[in-house]
Design an enzyme around this catalytic site. Sequence first.
Site, PDB file in Angstrom:
ATOM      1  N   ILE A   1     -43.478  27.583  50.500  1.00  0.00           N
ATOM      2  CA  ILE A   1     -44.140  27.421  49.199  1.00  0.00           C
ATOM      3  C   ILE A   1     -44.517  28.774  48.589  1.00  0.00           C
ATOM      4  O   ILE A   1     -44.920  28.855  47.432  1.00  0.00           O
ATOM      5  CB  ILE A   1     -45.392  26.513  49.334  1.00  0.00           C
ATOM      6  CG1 ILE A   1     -45.788  25.919  47.981  1.00  0.00           C
ATOM      7  CG2 ILE A   1     -46.550  27.277  49.972  1.00  0.00           C
ATOM      8  CD1 ILE A   1     -44.785  24.943  47.412  1.00  0.00           C
ATOM      9  N   GLY A   2     -44.371  29.850  49.388  1.00  0.00           N
ATOM     10  CA  GLY A   2     -44.673  31.184  48.880  1.00  0.00           C
ATOM     11  C   GLY A   2     -45.993  31.746  49.367  1.00  0.00           C
ATOM     12  O   GLY A   2     -46.503  32.698  48.777  1.00  0.00           O
TER      13      GLY A   2
ATOM     14  N   THR B   1     -46.685  33.530  51.985  1.00  0.00           N
ATOM     15  CA  THR B   1     -46.589  34.906  52.476  1.00  0.00           C
ATOM     16  C   THR B   1     -46.636  35.890  51.312  1.00  0.00           C
ATOM     17  O   THR B   1     -47.360  36.897  51.353  1.00  0.00           O
ATOM     18  CB  THR B   1     -45.296  35.096  53.287  1.00  0.00           C
ATOM     19  OG1 THR B   1     -45.342  34.228  54.429  1.00  0.00           O
ATOM     20  CG2 THR B   1     -45.155  36.530  53.754  1.00  0.00           C
TER      21      THR B   1
ATOM     22  N   LYS C   1     -51.624  37.158  60.592  1.00  0.00           N
ATOM     23  CA  LYS C   1     -50.785  35.962  60.713  1.00  0.00           C
ATOM     24  C   LYS C   1     -51.226  35.225  61.968  1.00  0.00           C
ATOM     25  O   LYS C   1     -51.203  35.780  63.061  1.00  0.00           O
ATOM     26  CB  LYS C   1     -49.306  36.356  60.802  1.00  0.00           C
ATOM     27  CG  LYS C   1     -48.335  35.181  60.882  1.00  0.00           C
ATOM     28  CD  LYS C   1     -48.182  34.471  59.563  1.00  0.00           C
ATOM     29  CE  LYS C   1     -47.158  33.331  59.688  1.00  0.00           C
ATOM     30  NZ  LYS C   1     -47.016  32.558  58.447  1.00  0.00           N
TER      31      LYS C   1
ATOM     32  N   ASP D   1     -43.607  38.155  58.450  1.00  0.00           N
ATOM     33  CA  ASP D   1     -44.521  37.938  57.321  1.00  0.00           C
ATOM     34  C   ASP D   1     -45.436  39.134  57.120  1.00  0.00           C
ATOM     35  O   ASP D   1     -45.790  39.479  55.984  1.00  0.00           O
ATOM     36  CB  ASP D   1     -45.346  36.666  57.530  1.00  0.00           C
ATOM     37  CG  ASP D   1     -44.517  35.401  57.342  1.00  0.00           C
ATOM     38  OD1 ASP D   1     -43.318  35.513  57.018  1.00  0.00           O
ATOM     39  OD2 ASP D   1     -45.070  34.305  57.527  1.00  0.00           O
TER      40      ASP D   1
ATOM     41  N   GLU E   1     -53.236  34.179  57.373  1.00  0.00           N
ATOM     42  CA  GLU E   1     -52.192  33.250  56.914  1.00  0.00           C
ATOM     43  C   GLU E   1     -51.764  32.314  58.036  1.00  0.00           C
ATOM     44  O   GLU E   1     -51.478  32.743  59.156  1.00  0.00           O
ATOM     45  CB  GLU E   1     -50.973  34.018  56.407  1.00  0.00           C
ATOM     46  CG  GLU E   1     -49.874  33.105  55.893  1.00  0.00           C
ATOM     47  CD  GLU E   1     -48.583  33.829  55.555  1.00  0.00           C
ATOM     48  OE1 GLU E   1     -47.546  33.141  55.439  1.00  0.00           O
ATOM     49  OE2 GLU E   1     -48.596  35.063  55.408  1.00  0.00           O
TER      50      GLU E   1
ATOM     51  N   ALA F   1     -49.284  28.959  59.500  1.00  0.00           N
ATOM     52  CA  ALA F   1     -47.846  28.675  59.605  1.00  0.00           C
ATOM     53  C   ALA F   1     -47.606  27.277  59.059  1.00  0.00           C
ATOM     54  O   ALA F   1     -48.113  26.299  59.603  1.00  0.00           O
ATOM     55  CB  ALA F   1     -47.393  28.768  61.061  1.00  0.00           C
TER      56      ALA F   1
END
Length: 213
Positions: A14-15, A17, A38, A50, A115, A117
Amino acid sequence: MAQVFFISGIDTDIGKTIATGWYAKKLMQQGAKVITQKMIQTGCQGIAEDLLTHRKIQGIALTDEDKQGITCPYVFDYPCSPHLAAKLAQRTIEREKIEKCTALLSEKYDYVLLEGAGGLCVPYHAEETTLDYIRQQQYPVILVTSGKLGSINHTLLSLQACQSQGIRIHAVIYNLYPPADVLISQETQHFLRQYLAKHHPESAFEVLDFIAF
């Protein structure tokens, strides 16, 4: 201690990163010391890919924490859900290890952007999902969505899942790239703005309309 924001998306690819790197750069331009982390990376080896994207968008070199594995304590080569990737590698993902890494980063930076996963309900081991982890840590969430068909459904489900767990939504980032159907994208943005204003009035709505790196 740093403010930690958890970056999640309504789905995979979906963007989030790109959005994580973009938001980190935005905070840096305001004078803050920012690091991205991450939680778990699958589908690569060595330093999490990422993180490489984050650093490229931020315009900085890899940090010592990147090289030491602190910014991504778990990297698996098979491109699948974390719980399966760990199973295939005959390893166990330990919540405490991720917590410790975030705590170390929090001592040095003003903001840690953690972020995840995939989406919120992706399992990171057999008994817990990412949503469970966020609830335990009580991190505010930055949710990444887009204007592609189906985004309204997935976004509302994600927001309601957070709300049911008492998780605060700090912001929704509306990612315009890659471009979707213009009519659908515009209506989706309009609908989500109204929904957020009504149900999460304390949350920001950010539009990611261009990224060049």
